[in-house]
Design a protein around this motif. Structure first.
Motif, PDB file in Angstrom:
ATOM      1  N   UNK A  16       0.407  -0.086  -6.882  1.00  0.00           N
ATOM      2  CA  UNK A  16      -0.521   1.056  -6.881  1.00  0.00           C
ATOM      3  C   UNK A  16       0.080   2.269  -6.179  1.00  0.00           C
ATOM      4  N   UNK A  19       2.507   3.937  -8.639  1.00  0.00           N
ATOM      5  CA  UNK A  19       1.751   4.671  -9.651  1.00  0.00           C
ATOM      6  C   UNK A  19       1.182   5.971  -9.096  1.00  0.00           C
ATOM      7  N   UNK A  20       0.634   5.888  -7.897  1.00  0.00           N
ATOM      8  CA  UNK A  20      -0.012   7.071  -7.324  1.00  0.00           C
ATOM      9  C   UNK A  20       1.017   8.105  -6.846  1.00  0.00           C
ATOM     10  N   UNK A  42      -2.243 -10.525  -9.656  1.00  0.00           N
ATOM     11  CA  UNK A  42      -3.613 -10.440  -9.174  1.00  0.00           C
ATOM     12  C   UNK A  42      -3.954 -11.720  -8.395  1.00  0.00           C
ATOM     13  N   UNK A  66      -0.134  -8.125 -13.135  1.00  0.00           N
ATOM     14  CA  UNK A  66      -0.769  -6.807 -13.239  1.00  0.00           C
ATOM     15  C   UNK A  66       0.061  -5.914 -14.144  1.00  0.00           C
ATOM     16  N   UNK A  67      -0.618  -5.084 -14.917  1.00  0.00           N
ATOM     17  CA  UNK A  67       0.094  -4.149 -15.785  1.00  0.00           C
ATOM     18  C   UNK A  67       0.363  -2.845 -15.039  1.00  0.00           C
ATOM     19  N   UNK A  69       0.827   1.132 -14.902  1.00  0.00           N
ATOM     20  CA  UNK A  69       0.395   2.299 -15.678  1.00  0.00           C
ATOM     21  C   UNK A  69       1.553   2.879 -16.480  1.00  0.00           C
ATOM     22  N   UNK A  70       1.274   3.257 -17.715  1.00  0.00           N
ATOM     23  CA  UNK A  70       2.358   3.765 -18.550  1.00  0.00           C
ATOM     24  C   UNK A  70       2.858   5.127 -18.080  1.00  0.00           C
ATOM     25  N   UNK A  71       2.005   5.831 -17.323  1.00  0.00           N
ATOM     26  CA  UNK A  71       2.431   7.123 -16.788  1.00  0.00           C
ATOM     27  C   UNK A  71       3.369   6.950 -15.586  1.00  0.00           C
ATOM     28  N   UNK A 305      -9.962  -6.769  -2.266  1.00  0.00           N
ATOM     29  CA  UNK A 305      -9.106  -6.580  -3.435  1.00  0.00           C
ATOM     30  C   UNK A 305      -8.920  -5.099  -3.783  1.00  0.00           C
ATOM     31  N   UNK A 313      -4.374   5.806  -3.288  1.00  0.00           N
ATOM     32  CA  UNK A 313      -4.819   7.119  -3.770  1.00  0.00           C
ATOM     33  C   UNK A 313      -4.870   8.154  -2.654  1.00  0.00           C
ATOM     34  N   UNK A 337     -15.535  -2.300  -1.828  1.00  0.00           N
ATOM     35  CA  UNK A 337     -16.365  -3.230  -2.601  1.00  0.00           C
ATOM     36  C   UNK A 337     -15.640  -4.563  -2.682  1.00  0.00           C
ATOM     37  N   UNK A 339     -16.152  -9.016  -4.069  1.00  0.00           N
ATOM     38  CA  UNK A 339     -16.965  -9.995  -4.766  1.00  0.00           C
ATOM     39  C   UNK A 339     -16.399 -11.380  -4.531  1.00  0.00           C
ATOM     40  N   UNK A 348     -21.705  -9.999  -4.857  1.00  0.00           N
ATOM     41  CA  UNK A 348     -20.983  -8.724  -4.852  1.00  0.00           C
ATOM     42  C   UNK A 348     -21.440  -7.906  -3.664  1.00  0.00           C
TER      43      UNK A 348
END
Lengths: 417, 63
Positions: A16, A19-20, A42, A66-67, A69-71, A305, A313, A337, A339, A348
């Motif tokens: 992450x 990506x960010x 995951x 985990x995939x 991001x294509x960007x 998670x 971010x 958040x 769960x 949750x």
């Protein structure tokens, strides 16, 4: 010459963050270094679906990978390579191979490792759940004839106990000081969850610590040999072929020692996730200790998670702005958040219910959570969290909205750290 | 144009996507996901967000 950001840690937080960083406009080098040989995956299924039926290692990885991001392009992954040490003044890392890796910016995303139960006894037959290999090894020992002792009744302990019971194992859950998931959910709901676990055949043992791991007679020498169960502090013996230790985690920060940082519980950051006492260093994920602007209170780590994505971010734009000499943008105040799924019943939560001083039942009966219930969590009279059990997602979204609207306390910015 | 595909065998109706991208995903009164397969390009960021926050990684983007 191209500048380089190194991300230490190649799990979800590392992914992450990478990506960010691209999303924040970083067009120069990104190198991600991680000790696991697998690409980011995951972890929640490791104590649930994947523990029940992992298939082969290839199938297990495919189910949880985990995939990217294509960007997020042109990211160098150095998997199977741990960071052993850091010199933040010189901006160099030392890898476990001895190789030195220089950086201009650093993202700390080394996460956690399971804490072990610190008492004597044999090691074989004792398990933790953090990595893919852990789940594969544990699954291979679970049969319908297994006697399983789970030590610790947090999310992972309860999930593992439920998964093992569903596989037909005879399960004893040794709760320790608090009841099932009591710290995040509160006493009343925790008691209801205990009833639910007991209804499904799990034997719950409250309020007792483990003093010793027992050995299969004749196999024990100096920590070797097979575990045959545990002895509790009152002398009670719980026989078990398989022991699962689920007693929390330790932040992986040892590699940062010697740099003058506050590493007393993860790495201490400000509300931008910038590491205090180091320039051009940020932290993401559950290794980061940072002020919770919504709930208030001291800086803390959040082991949910959603934390890697939420913190990436904030951290990535702050790091990029610092390296480019731009103004660091106002940080978001993400709403945590979480769960859990226990015997196909979903619980949750949103916000920070663990920090509440008052809990109110909104609907249903928390002593029978499987029939549907919701609770509100307050701190200083302000709504800071909500938890639903066995309710549909639209109810959870409704309560989430209420928590979101209760906002951030006045003066939260000044309370940072 | 990119389209969204949710693998219904994976989707567990957590509802996180409806938080990230409420213009594209929503949970109906039965607690089940409804979504628009096509979306405005301006929403690509929030759709990627929704893909990220799906606990079971059930949301896919197709060209």
């Amino acid at each position: 010459m191209s500048r380089r950001i190194v991300i230490a840690g190649a799990s979800m937080g590392g992914l992450r963050a990478a990506e960010q960083l691209r999303a924040a406009g970083w067009e120069e080098e990104i190198v991600v270094v991680g000790d696991e040989i697998h690409p980011p995956y995951n972890r929640p299924p490791l104590s649930k679906d994947l523990l029940a039926a992992p298939g082969s290692q290839e199938e297990a990885l495919a189910a949880v990978q985990l995939r990217q991001r294509r960007t997020a392009t042109d990211i160098q992954w150095r998997l199977g390579s741990a960071v052993a040490a850091a010199d933040l003044a010189a901006r160099t890392l030392t890898l476990d191979s001895g190789e030195e890796l220089a950086y201009d910016g650093l993202v700390i995303a080394t996460g956690l490792r399971p804490r072990r139960v610190p008492v004597p006894g044999p090691t074989a037959g004792r398990h933790v759940i953090r990595r893919l290999e852990d789940t594969l090894a544990l699954h291979s020992e679970l049969t319908s004839r297994s006697k399983v002792a789970v030590i610790g009744a947090g999310f992972i302990g309860c999930e593992a106990a439920a998964t093992a019971a569903a596989l037909g194992c005879k399960v004893t859950l040794i709760e320790g000081a608090g009841g099932p998931m009591e710290r995040p959910l509160g006493h009343e709901l925790s008691a209801g969850i205990r009833t639910f676990l007991q209804t499904h055949g799990i034997d719950c043992v409250a309020g007792k610590r483990v003093n010793e791991f027992l050995d299969v007679p004749g196999t024990y020498t100096e920590g070797a040999g097979r575990c045959a169960g545990v002895r509790l502090e009152d002398g009670t013996e719980v026989a078990a072929d398989v022991v699962i230790e689920a007693v929390g985690s330790l932040p992986n920060v040892e590699w940062l020692a010697g740099n003058g940082l506050d590493l007393s519980d993860g790495v201490l950051c400000n509300e931008h996730l910038q590491v205090l006492g180091a320039e051009h260093v940020v932290a993401v994920g559950d290794v980061a200790r940072y002020p919770d602007r919504r709930a208030g209170g001291p800086a803390r780590r959040v082991e949910h998670w959603a934390t890697p994505a939420d913190t990436a971010k904030i951290a990535a734009p702050a790091l990029v702005a610092g390296l480019k000499g731009d103004v660091v943008p106002e940080p978001a105040a993400p709403l945590p958040s979480f769960w859990t799924d226990i015997f196909k019943t979903r619980i949750q939560g949103v916000g920070s219910p663990a920090l509440a001083d008052t809990i109110e039942v909104l609907e249903g009966d928390p002593s029978r959570p499987w029939e549907g219930t919701a609770l509100a969590y307050y701190r200083d009279g302000r709504l800071i969290g909500a938890v639903t059990a066995a309710l549909l997602a639209d109810r959870q979204l409704h309560y989430r909205k209420l928590v979101n609207e209760s906002g951030i306390p006045a003066g939260a910015d000044l309370a940072a750290v | 144009m990119k389209t969204i595909d949710v693998d219904r065998t994976l989707c567990d109706n957590h509802g996180q996507c409806a938080i990230a991208a409420p213009d594209v995903f929503r949970m109906n009164a039965d607690g089940e996901l409804e979504y628009e397969a096509t979306f405005d390009d301006a929403l690509l960021d929030v759709v990627e967000e929704a893909i990220d926050v799906c606990p079971v990684q059930a949301i896919f983007l197709k060209d």
